[in-house]
Design an enzyme around this catalytic site. Sequence first.
Site, short mmCIF file in Angstrom:
data_model
loop_
_atom_site.label_atom_id
_atom_site.label_comp_id
_atom_site.label_asym_id
_atom_site.label_seq_id
_atom_site.Cartn_x
_atom_site.Cartn_y
_atom_site.Cartn_z
N SER A 459 0.78 -1.28 -0.09
CA SER A 459 0.03 0.11 -0.07
C SER A 459 0.75 1.35 0.13
O SER A 459 1.59 1.65 -0.86
CB SER A 459 -1.05 0.05 1.19
OG SER A 459 -1.99 0.93 1.09
N ASP A 470 10.08 5.55 -10.22
CA ASP A 470 9.96 6.45 -11.43
C ASP A 470 10.52 7.77 -11.49
O ASP A 470 11.14 8.13 -12.88
CB ASP A 470 8.29 6.35 -11.32
CG ASP A 470 7.50 5.36 -11.66
OD1 ASP A 470 8.07 4.34 -11.82
OD2 ASP A 470 6.30 5.20 -11.32
N LYS A 484 -0.58 -4.41 -3.38
CA LYS A 484 -1.88 -3.74 -3.25
C LYS A 484 -2.09 -2.55 -3.45
O LYS A 484 -1.25 -1.55 -3.12
CB LYS A 484 -2.14 -3.80 -1.47
CG LYS A 484 -3.23 -3.20 -0.93
CD LYS A 484 -3.33 -3.07 0.50
CE LYS A 484 -4.66 -2.13 1.04
NZ LYS A 484 -4.39 -0.82 0.60
#
Length: 698
Positions: A459, A470, A484
Amino acid sequence: MKKRLLGALLAIALGTTAHADAPRLAPTVEQAQAAYLGSMFLSRYHYAVRPLDDALSSEIFDRYLKSLDPERLYFTQADIDGFADLRTRLDDAILQSDLQAPFALFQRFDERVAERFADARKLLQQDFDFSVAESYPLDRSKAPWPKDDDEARDLWRKRVKNDWLRLKLAGKDSQAIRDTLSKRYDNALARSRRTRSDDVFQTFMNAYAGSIEPHTSYLGRGAADSFDISMRLSLVGIGAVLQERDEYITIRELSPGGPAARSGKLAAGDRIVGVGQGDGSPVVDVVGARVDEVVKMIRGTKDTRVVLDILPAGSGPDAQHKNVTLVRDKIKLEEQAARKSVIPGSAGKRIGVITLPAFYEDFEGRRRGDKDFRSASRDVARLAEELKKEGVSGLILDLRNNGGGSLREAVELTGLFIDTGPVVQQRGADGKIAVESDLKAGVVWNGPLAVMINRGSASASEILAAALQDYGRALIIGEPSFGKGTVQTLVDLDRVANNEKPVLGEIKMTIAQFFRVNGGTTQLKGVTPDIRFPSAFEADEFGETGFDNALPWREITPASYQPAGTLQDILPELQRRHEARSKDDKSFRELQEDVAEVIRIKEMRSLSLVEAERKQEKEAREARLKARNGKDAEALRDDGLQSGERSLKAELASEKAFKDRKDFLLEETARIVADAAVLAPTPAATPTPASQSVAKAR
């Protein structure tokens, strides 16, 4: 519908031959109201909305049975067949506010538990033949139900035989084995008899919520309170960790600086046999009570008194008691907060480590505008500044086994390491995309950075790791994460019902799916490390893909963002150096051996009940431990005991040894970060305020 439901319940009642007494537990009016209100939200506002109909009822039925009897040890196929008419009637039970059906199912389970442990106790009076070629299954979660009582009894015979064999191989004689197992089965039955109506209701409601989507659940008042405590990292109490041991609530440890420790009158091992409120009301006997019930009695309002009737550690049941009066105070749960350390890397570099167990946030404190409200991002910012002053060359953010928490904290914490820009995208049930961004310029650390993850990182941990990956801002090191990729909110059912007193609980409901700034999602796939460590866990065993109704992987349009680093340029060299080190590293070789052993055991499917075979396996395992650990191997032997059956002193010593063990994966990560500092040096970071101004999300 109601007549058919009543007929099904009557069939269950008539089918119960040996137990004519009234059900031990029954649903309440408040539970029926909570179920109905919860269904209104789940069937209208959930991200993956599903109508509460016969199809969903069938799934609830299966999930409820699995929650009660996951290893299929108690029910028989005859029981399941007897429940068949209820398969498509659980939706009616919820919508008609009549919960007799799920409680009737539990009643049968309750009876079966009593029967199975009574049979297990009888089996202890006999001797077992450990030369017979038979085995006990390691995992029965997908096995057929025992077809009838005879087959169930034979299954339990093998279970008891396996328990006996483990203790025998550990060196226990027959009488000691009988005593240990008698106590084990009695304690298990006693725990089951302490099940309350609220427990049954929460299990049923979670079967309903979990049938819609894995991360949707129901929180009763106790669970909701525990969640709030875990997020704000504080509570009002006496500062003692309690544990059920036999029939007593035992003090496991004292929190430094708490009222219990400051008093000097309590110690680990002391047993609480009574609790009073210090206002002249009588002390209530709590022998045989559940630990959560006693905790509720001990917690309360700051600066009020609580009286404990104590049976001192090590004394017999007839020993003299002592009364201890304590004043409740605010207890900070520091062991669950972010913490720092400094460890050596390669090339003489010192690497800072910030370990973050959860993305906590004191929601109410922030809402009230408290100056010092607790949050993960504020704590990490402070620790990063301290480490920078200590002159570290790189930083590791350890998110292993961090299951998540506040989405807002994930965004703000990511913002500590990037200048400005989007952090995560959210797609709501209506398909609209919202972008959560770091709006505060500057970073607290712009040097070499790594984020450690494993299968237990989920999460919010995945949001942060994915964003920093990224942006090219951090190396992601470890195992693939949980997978998740969903966002939950809490619905307070008491607020919906305008109740002054909290009685209905809360629904934790999935309302959105989050996406990386590159347009992908961590749902199902998780975050893939840049440098991967060996793992014994496969994704379908521990992770989102292990759920049979997980949301699918999707991709959306990337957000507009500017990568901040070029780690990909040095990644091949970092990988090469890591592989060269791990190839000759004893700890990595042993980890590979452990992975292979776990895989071998998983493929076994069952345990042999032939003593000679098990003895040979045990001796081989212990020889391997001795070769690795020398004189410390004795402490790692299988003693056949379960948690709570060893002395408290032995348990605490074992836990301390586990915490103090060498973390060679962290040490290797430090070497990788030190290599990065050499290959791609960066200037010192400029400090910025720890608080970040971002869109409110939860």
